[in-house]
Design an enzyme around this catalytic site. Structure first.
Site, short mmCIF file in Angstrom:
data_model
loop_
_atom_site.label_atom_id
_atom_site.label_comp_id
_atom_site.label_asym_id
_atom_site.label_seq_id
_atom_site.Cartn_x
_atom_site.Cartn_y
_atom_site.Cartn_z
N LYS A 234 35.75 45.65 61.22
CA LYS A 234 36.47 44.53 60.61
C LYS A 234 37.26 43.76 61.66
CE LYS A 234 36.44 43.78 56.71
NZ LYS A 234 35.49 43.00 55.88
N TYR B 139 35.08 51.75 60.31
CA TYR B 139 35.22 50.61 59.41
C TYR B 139 36.24 49.61 59.96
CZ TYR B 139 36.40 47.92 55.22
OH TYR B 139 36.65 46.89 54.32
N HIS C 144 50.22 40.90 -4.17
CA HIS C 144 49.43 40.38 -5.28
C HIS C 144 50.22 39.30 -6.02
CE1 HIS C 144 46.57 43.40 -4.34
NE2 HIS C 144 47.17 44.42 -4.97
N PRO C 145 49.53 38.45 -6.78
CA PRO C 145 50.23 37.39 -7.53
C PRO C 145 51.34 37.95 -8.42
CG PRO C 145 47.86 37.02 -7.57
CD PRO C 145 48.07 38.37 -6.94
N LEU D 291 33.53 36.70 52.28
CA LEU D 291 33.91 37.93 51.59
C LEU D 291 32.91 39.06 51.84
CD1 LEU D 291 34.81 36.32 48.13
CD2 LEU D 291 36.39 36.87 49.98
N ASN E 169 44.56 47.42 48.93
CA ASN E 169 43.69 47.77 47.79
C ASN E 169 43.80 46.69 46.71
OD1 ASN E 169 42.84 50.71 48.47
ND2 ASN E 169 45.05 50.68 48.79
#
Length: 370
Positions: free
Chosen positions: A108, A104, A281-282, A53, A133
């Site tokens: 490669k 480049y 609530h209760p 890589l 990409n």
């Protein structure tokens, strides 16, 4: 299986190595710019696979392209040949630019040629991937990835620049790349016209990416999730979240409180409805209403409750006693008036899902005692 990974500290390398760490019977030999150079020969001597890589894509001078991309590839091959390792499979990360006539791309392509020549001489296997990409977590922003830069800047409220929103991009997601490399390690690579390829590819316009990212950013405030049925949108959302600053991972919710308890919306989606948290609530009873089209799911996660339902036009009442001690979902069909009562001594917490986002102009809610 012993795997030599060059460029181990890079974007793809880091993601690959972290995946390989959790695989059984895999030994990873990472090599990067800060690794003792002598270890390359040691690793190459008995590795089963080389995942190459390493490379250069932003040198100070164009002359460095050839040395970084072709020269180091030659160094890896030399290590294999000098050690007599003729069995190692070589998996190479190249670029679609290898088909172009620029410094480049030329470097490669030269590296690719060395690898293919070595495979032919040694009888080993070589698979070269000309990746487009690549995007995903841990990609360096403000370097050579527009996606990474957009994610980083938008997550921080920084400006971005889009020169031509109609520019077409071909993208692959980092996990799909890692999946393919691992498949290739085991001889299950995808190959076409002599090169390996990632089978999941996304063709998008450059301008679409920031549009989605700004929507993701705003969605945190609106509690909205993107369309996860779209593969690219799903993966871009995961990528965006990975760029959020560590001190900006939380966001507040609006609690609607009264003497009965509270109701807080948590998530909403246009196609999957919304999720809320209800605190009672209760002794409090909530509901006693029904819907024509809306349907809901109730899940009591704390406390003890009684859910009662009656089909409109009938007298039969069905009751479900629910508790956070035994989690179970109760479906609330349309056409049933329903209520939920806290019959315990402490506050009761219920996770509620409804199949559509609330529309105040069309609430589809009709009050009637169960």
């Amino acid at each position: 299986m012993k795997i030599l990974v060059t460029g181990a500290g890079g974007f793809i390398g880091k993601n690959l190595i972290q995946r390989l760490k959790y695989m059984e019977d895999i030994t990873v030999c990472p090599f990067d710019t800060d690794t003792d150079p002598a270890l390359l020969d040691e690793y190459a001597a008995d590795c089963d696979v080389v995942v190459h890589l390493a490379g250069i894509n932003r040198p100070l001078d164009n002359s460095e392209y050839m040395e970084g991309n072709c020269g180091f590839t030659g160094r890896v091959i030399s290590s294999l040949e000098q050690s007599g390792n003729r069995k190692a499979k070589i998996i190479v990360s190249s670029s679609i630019q290898a088909a172009l006539d620029n410094p480049y791309g030329i470097s490669k392509k030269a590296g690719e040629d060395l690898v293919f020549e070595h495979a032919k001489k040694s009888g080993s296997k070589a698979v070269v991937y000309r990746f487009p990409n690549v995007f995903g977590k841990w990609c360096r922003p403000n370097y050579n990835s527009a996606v990474a830069t957009f994610c980083h800047n938008i997550a921080r409220g920084l400006p971005i620049k889009v020169n031509d929103p109609d520019t077409k991009l071909t993208l692959v997601y980092i996990d799909d790349v890692v999946d393919e490399i691992i498949e290739c390690m085991y001889g299950r690579e995808h190959v076409k016209d002599g090169f390996g390829y990632v089978p999941v590819v996304y063709d998008v316009k450059l301008g679409q990416i920031p549009e989605l990212l700004y929507r993701f950013s705003e969605g945190r405030r609106k509690l909205e999730l993107p369309d996860f049925s779209d593969g690219f949108e799903k993966k871009l959302y995961s990528t965006y979240l990975s760029y959020l600053p560590d001190d900006d991972l939380s966001y507040p919710l609006t609690m609607h409180e009264d003497d009965r308890g509270s109701f807080t919306e948590f998530l909403r989606t246009p196609e999957r409805g919304q999720v809320s948290v209800n605190i009672s609530h209760p002794g409090i009873v909530k509901g006693n209403h029904w819907h024509n089209t809306k349907n809901e799911k109730f899940l009591v996660v704390r406390g003890t409750g009684l859910i009662r339902l009656r089909k409109i036009g009938t007298d039969t009442v069905t009751e479900y006693r629910v508790s956070g001690d035994k989690l179970e979902v109760i479906d609330i069909p349309c056409g049933y008036t329903h209520s939920i009562a806290n019959i315990g001594d402490d506050d009761m917490a219920t996770v509620m899902w409804v199949n559509e986002v609330f529309d105040p102009n069309r609430s589809d809610t009709f009050f009637e005692e169960v």
